[in-house]
Design a protein around this motif. Structure first.
Motif, short mmCIF file in Angstrom:
data_model
loop_
_atom_site.label_atom_id
_atom_site.label_comp_id
_atom_site.label_asym_id
_atom_site.label_seq_id
_atom_site.Cartn_x
_atom_site.Cartn_y
_atom_site.Cartn_z
N VAL A 114 14.61 -3.02 -5.09
CA VAL A 114 13.87 -2.67 -3.88
C VAL A 114 12.41 -2.47 -4.29
O VAL A 114 12.10 -1.58 -5.09
CB VAL A 114 14.41 -1.39 -3.22
CG1 VAL A 114 13.59 -1.04 -1.98
CG2 VAL A 114 15.89 -1.55 -2.86
N PHE A 115 11.54 -3.32 -3.77
CA PHE A 115 10.12 -3.27 -4.10
C PHE A 115 9.38 -2.63 -2.94
O PHE A 115 9.31 -3.18 -1.84
CB PHE A 115 9.59 -4.68 -4.36
CG PHE A 115 8.18 -4.73 -4.89
CD1 PHE A 115 7.95 -4.73 -6.26
CD2 PHE A 115 7.10 -4.75 -4.03
CE1 PHE A 115 6.65 -4.75 -6.76
CE2 PHE A 115 5.81 -4.79 -4.51
CZ PHE A 115 5.57 -4.79 -5.89
N VAL A 116 8.83 -1.43 -3.17
CA VAL A 116 8.25 -0.63 -2.09
C VAL A 116 6.73 -0.80 -2.05
O VAL A 116 6.05 -0.66 -3.07
CB VAL A 116 8.61 0.86 -2.25
CG1 VAL A 116 8.06 1.66 -1.07
CG2 VAL A 116 10.13 1.03 -2.35
N VAL A 117 6.20 -1.11 -0.86
CA VAL A 117 4.77 -1.32 -0.65
C VAL A 117 4.25 -0.27 0.32
O VAL A 117 4.86 -0.03 1.38
CB VAL A 117 4.50 -2.72 -0.07
CG1 VAL A 117 3.01 -2.93 0.20
CG2 VAL A 117 5.03 -3.81 -1.01
N ASP A 118 3.13 0.36 -0.02
CA ASP A 118 2.45 1.29 0.88
C ASP A 118 1.66 0.46 1.89
O ASP A 118 0.59 -0.05 1.59
CB ASP A 118 1.52 2.21 0.09
CG ASP A 118 0.81 3.23 0.97
OD1 ASP A 118 0.82 3.08 2.21
OD2 ASP A 118 0.21 4.18 0.40
N SER A 119 2.19 0.31 3.09
CA SER A 119 1.55 -0.54 4.10
C SER A 119 0.19 -0.01 4.52
O SER A 119 -0.69 -0.79 4.88
CB SER A 119 2.46 -0.65 5.34
OG SER A 119 3.72 -1.17 4.99
N HIS A 151 6.49 -0.10 3.60
CA HIS A 151 6.73 1.31 3.92
C HIS A 151 5.54 1.96 4.63
O HIS A 151 4.46 1.39 4.70
CB HIS A 151 7.05 2.05 2.63
CG HIS A 151 7.71 3.37 2.83
ND1 HIS A 151 8.76 3.56 3.70
CD2 HIS A 151 7.47 4.59 2.27
CE1 HIS A 151 9.14 4.82 3.66
NE2 HIS A 151 8.37 5.46 2.82
N LYS A 152 5.79 3.16 5.15
CA LYS A 152 4.79 3.98 5.86
C LYS A 152 4.28 3.30 7.13
O LYS A 152 3.10 3.39 7.47
CB LYS A 152 3.62 4.34 4.93
CG LYS A 152 4.05 5.07 3.66
CD LYS A 152 2.85 5.51 2.82
CE LYS A 152 3.29 6.18 1.54
NZ LYS A 152 2.14 6.62 0.70
N GLN A 153 5.18 2.63 7.83
CA GLN A 153 4.80 1.94 9.06
C GLN A 153 4.44 2.90 10.18
O GLN A 153 3.90 2.48 11.21
CB GLN A 153 5.94 1.02 9.50
CG GLN A 153 6.09 -0.23 8.66
CD GLN A 153 4.96 -1.22 8.86
OE1 GLN A 153 4.58 -1.50 9.99
NE2 GLN A 153 4.43 -1.74 7.76
N ASP A 154 4.72 4.19 10.00
CA ASP A 154 4.38 5.18 11.02
C ASP A 154 2.90 5.54 10.99
O ASP A 154 2.39 6.17 11.93
CB ASP A 154 5.21 6.45 10.81
CG ASP A 154 5.13 6.95 9.37
OD1 ASP A 154 5.61 6.22 8.48
OD2 ASP A 154 4.59 8.05 9.15
N LEU A 155 2.17 5.14 9.94
CA LEU A 155 0.75 5.48 9.83
C LEU A 155 -0.12 4.45 10.56
O LEU A 155 0.20 3.26 10.61
CB LEU A 155 0.34 5.56 8.36
CG LEU A 155 1.10 6.58 7.51
CD1 LEU A 155 0.58 6.61 6.08
CD2 LEU A 155 1.02 7.97 8.14
#
Length: 236
Positions: A114-119, A151-155
């Protein structure tokens, strides 16, 4: 036994092929039985540990508050899935630990990545994200499936999955080109460095024909943004 007889020779060849096939199946089965790890990887502060914490919590699937921290050591949990133990590894994003990351990828123990990206920080980190993904995909010689979690699509500053997908595509193409151009080794001999594909800047995700790469949008604070999809990917 007459080895010059075509019938005898044919039987022997068939027997040898059969034994080799059985041996390959046994080896593949043994390797598969040793694969019990899921690796979470990404840049520092991308949100890996938050997702990791959610997966490890039994009380709530989507906790309303989550404590995050930057770590220099791996976080690990063991889950019981389908009567088998599966180790989930949250790997630190620090650059100094990249060699150990490569060793882990080469361990032949991984089932999924799982490769996590700070959107939200993607605009300023796009090249660094691409370089880390390039490393992971290049060293993933077993071609285990990779899920890219935007990730962090809520921002409010979060880039969409489409933007991240297209930007990574371009950055990987540039990395391909720069690596392919480095043909001369330090000792003066011709030495072409490994590239993810030979397509150069024309890279597209479809070029990874033997590598399963998928995308998902996620958020730590909403059940609507795919954290459950990561759980499904981990448990598959």
């Amino acid at each position: 036994m007459d080895f010059t007889d075509p019938t005898t020779l044919g039987v022997l060849v068939a027997a040898v092929v059969g034994l080799i096939t059985i041996l390959l199946i046994v080896i593949k089965s043994l390797r598969s039985s040793n694969k019990n790890r899921v690796l979470f990887v990404g840049l520092m502060d991308s949100g890996k540990t938050t997702i990791f914490t959610q997966l490890s919590q039994k009380e709530a699937e989507y906790p309303t508050t989550t404590r995050t921290f930057t770590s220099m050591v791996e976080n690990k949990i063991t889950l019981r899935i389908k009567d088998k133990e599966r180790e989930i590894i949250d790997y630190p994003g620090n650059d100094r630990l990249r060699q150990k990351l490569i060793d882990l990828i080469h361990s032949r123990s991984l089932l999924r990545i799982v490769f996590v990206v700070d959107s939200a920080a993607f605009s300023k980190n796009a090249r660094d994200v691409a370089e880390l993904f390039y490393l992971v995909a290049l060293e993933n010689t077993d071609k285990v499936p990779i899920l890219i979690a935007c990730h962090k699509q809520d921002l409010s500053l979060a880039k969409t999955e489409k933007v991240i997908r297209n930007s990574l595509e371009k950055e990987i193409g540039f990395i391909n080109k720069s690596r392919a151009a480095a043909l001369i080794g330090t000792d003066g001999s011709d030495e072409k460095r490994a590239t993810l594909t030979d397509t150069g800047i024309d890279f597209s995700w479809e070029d990874l024909k033997k590598q399963e790469v998928s995308f998902v949008t996620t958020s730590s604070y909403s059940a609507d943004f795919g954290v459950h999809e990561i759980a499904s990917f981990v448990r598959a």
